[in-house]
Write an enzyme that holds these catalytic residues in place. Structure first.
Site, PDB file in Angstrom:
ATOM      1  N   ARG A   1     -14.081   1.467  -1.898  1.00  0.00           N
ATOM      2  CA  ARG A   1     -13.458   1.655  -0.582  1.00  0.00           C
ATOM      3  C   ARG A   1     -12.983   3.099  -0.381  1.00  0.00           C
ATOM      4  O   ARG A   1     -11.776   3.359  -0.326  1.00  0.00           O
ATOM      5  CB  ARG A   1     -12.287   0.701  -0.385  1.00  0.00           C
ATOM      6  CG  ARG A   1     -12.658  -0.767  -0.502  1.00  0.00           C
ATOM      7  CD  ARG A   1     -11.469  -1.666  -0.232  1.00  0.00           C
ATOM      8  NE  ARG A   1     -11.824  -3.068  -0.372  1.00  0.00           N
ATOM      9  CZ  ARG A   1     -10.969  -4.080  -0.249  1.00  0.00           C
ATOM     10  NH1 ARG A   1      -9.691  -3.831   0.031  1.00  0.00           N
ATOM     11  NH2 ARG A   1     -11.371  -5.329  -0.398  1.00  0.00           N
TER      12      ARG A   1
ATOM     13  N   ASP B   1      -2.075  -2.821  -4.238  1.00  0.00           N
ATOM     14  CA  ASP B   1      -3.039  -3.253  -3.230  1.00  0.00           C
ATOM     15  C   ASP B   1      -3.810  -2.021  -2.772  1.00  0.00           C
ATOM     16  O   ASP B   1      -4.485  -1.383  -3.558  1.00  0.00           O
ATOM     17  CB  ASP B   1      -2.321  -3.958  -2.085  1.00  0.00           C
ATOM     18  CG  ASP B   1      -3.279  -4.668  -1.137  1.00  0.00           C
ATOM     19  OD1 ASP B   1      -4.445  -4.889  -1.517  1.00  0.00           O
ATOM     20  OD2 ASP B   1      -2.869  -5.002  -0.014  1.00  0.00           O
TER      21      ASP B   1
ATOM     22  N   ASP C   1      -4.552   2.300   4.049  1.00  0.00           N
ATOM     23  CA  ASP C   1      -5.271   1.388   4.935  1.00  0.00           C
ATOM     24  C   ASP C   1      -5.057   1.780   6.400  1.00  0.00           C
ATOM     25  O   ASP C   1      -3.949   2.163   6.800  1.00  0.00           O
ATOM     26  CB  ASP C   1      -4.799  -0.050   4.729  1.00  0.00           C
ATOM     27  CG  ASP C   1      -5.318  -0.656   3.427  1.00  0.00           C
ATOM     28  OD1 ASP C   1      -6.053   0.038   2.701  1.00  0.00           O
ATOM     29  OD2 ASP C   1      -4.980  -1.814   3.146  1.00  0.00           O
TER      30      ASP C   1
ATOM     31  N   ASP D   1       0.859  -1.180   0.000  1.00  0.00           N
ATOM     32  CA  ASP D   1       0.000   0.000   0.000  1.00  0.00           C
ATOM     33  C   ASP D   1       0.901   1.238   0.000  1.00  0.00           C
ATOM     34  O   ASP D   1       2.015   1.202   0.534  1.00  0.00           O
ATOM     35  CB  ASP D   1      -0.884   0.040   1.250  1.00  0.00           C
ATOM     36  CG  ASP D   1      -1.699  -1.230   1.436  1.00  0.00           C
ATOM     37  OD1 ASP D   1      -2.077  -1.835   0.423  1.00  0.00           O
ATOM     38  OD2 ASP D   1      -1.949  -1.612   2.597  1.00  0.00           O
TER      39      ASP D   1
END
Length: 429
Positions: free
Chosen positions: A305, A249, A253, A210
């Site tokens: 997301r 990815d 996050d 990420d």
């Protein structure tokens, strides 16, 4: 097969909510630039979840000898390590895939134990292989991936402030804020956390890395960042075994019981699985944590997301969402298990063919507190649109959690104008 790392990468009347605190200074932090250098600035009182329980100060109290200026990958890694208060100014663009002597590193340089993409594709072709990859060649892929991780993942210590000195870019890095407290990252572009070694799980390709990860950490302020995939578009990657060979990815996050995070005045663009807050549906240890504020950000062509939340309490206000590609868009607000999303006065600009009902996606959650949203120049209830389109999976208009502290919530059109002017990296001087 050679695989190279890409180097580039109406205004209208509306009613604002009652403000909890007055607007801060124009730099969105305590201490104007003329009086305090960027590295010494701290998160303003009341500015989101990261302002509670003592607030977030990063390295503001660093001694003069703990103020660093970095221009290489190795200098950056060394400067952000350790838990003493420290300020790190990134002075120039840095590519993670660069050796200590300045030599560029390509994917093949990380490969060990006979790994090559050609051999991997031949070994696990579904015409003769069933299920996830396993065996010596999969072990070689994992070892090669570990070599890449060692080079690109930068572990940030506690009590750290990292600031871009002007308009600077970190390419290919994963900035890893893992099991620490009190971190500030501002005024940086983080681009193209590119996976050299995607793995086959029997159905899809699984990628790592990420751009930025907050894992098991508390009191984190992320401000005036630009997060993107640089010159690598996953939509343009080839398909192997009938599935897209993705290279990225997540974008940002917040996971593993992280808590008290504020994400402000940033630009996130051109990514699919973008902001995942929480882990699996059964990770009940996340209850009472994952309190995140997302405000005054521009989110452009994020496929899904933005955020997707499990268990956490997310206050999502005064953001601007722009979707230009209907084919790549799935949803923005993912209502996961035991999630509390409070979405206030956000703006959406949706391409033709995208109904407002698609803004919300459900993943086991029961409600979302949504109000003040503007879609394509008019105010409407996105929750009503969603419930009308999904009568069998209707969501309640309230949640169990709270918004936490926040700065004044502006009318959406006013916030849009400010975000257009001020969000993203390279803005702070």
């Amino acid at each position: 097969m050679m695989i190279s790392i890409p180097l580039s990468i109406v205004m209208a009347a509306a009613v604002a909510l009652t403000p909890s605190v007055p607007f801060p200074a124009s730099d969105h932090a305590q201490g104007a630039p003329a009086a305090r250098e960027l590295g010494r600035q701290v998160l303003a009182d009341g500015d989101g979840w990261a302002s509670v329980d003592g607030g977030t100060t990063g390295g503001a109290n660093a001694a003069p000898e703990d103020v660093h200026q970095v221009s290489t990958r190795d200098e950056l890694a060394a400067a952000v390590a350790g838990n003493e208060p420290k300020i790190v100014y990134v002075q120039r663009d840095i590519n993670a895939h660069t050796a200590s002597d300045g030599t560029p590193i390509i994917c093949e340089d990380y490969a060990v134990d006979g790994y090559s993409l050609a051999a991997y594709l031949a070994a696990f072709d579904p015409s003769h292989w069933t299920g996830p990859a396993s065996g010596p060649l999969e072990d070689a892929r994992k070892a090669s991936s570990a070599n890449q991780r060692e080079q690109i993942r930068i572990n940030v210590g506690a009590n750290t402030t990292i600031v871009g000195a002007g308009d600077v870019q970190l390419t290919g890095f994963t900035l890893n804020i893992d099991r620490v407290d009190n971190v500030i990252v501002r005024n940086l572009q983080l681009s193209d956390a590119y996976d050299c070694f995607p793995g086959w799980n029997g159905d899809t390709w699984k990628t790592e890395w990420d751009n930025l990860v907050v894992s098991g950490s508390t009191h984190v302020w992320l401000d005036h960042l630009t997060l993107d995939d640089g010159g690598t578009a996953d939509a343009e990657q080839p398909k192997y075994f009938g599935e897209p060979f993705l290279r990225h990815d997540g974008l940002l996050d917040v996971v593993r019981q992280s808590d008290l995070v504020t994400i402000s005045w940033s630009r996130m663009a051109g990514h699919d699985k973008s902001l995942l807050w929480g882990n699996g549906d059964g990770v009940t240890a996340d209850r009472g944590r994952l309190r995140v504020t997302l405000h005054h950000n521009e989110l452009v062509d994020l496929g899904q997301r933005a955020p997707r939340v499990r268990f956490g309490q997310a206050h999502v206000y005064n953001n601007v969402y722009r979707v230009t590609d209907a084919g790549q868009y799935q949803y923005s607000w993912g209502v996961g298990v035991e999630s509390s999303i409070i979405a206030q006065n956000n703006t959406f600009e949706l391409a033709a063919g995208i109904p407002p009902a698609r803004i919300i996606g459900t993943f086991g959650g029961t409600g979302i507190d949504e109000q003040g949203t503007w879609v394509n120049g008019r105010h409407l209830s996105v929750l009503d649109a969603y419930n009308s389109a999904n009568p069998g999976a209707a969501l309640a208009p309230d949640v169990q959690g709270t918004s936490g502290p926040h700065l004044p919530v502006e009318p959406a059109p006013a916030a849009r104008e400010r975000v257009d002017r001020e969000a993203g990296s390279g803005v702070l001087r």
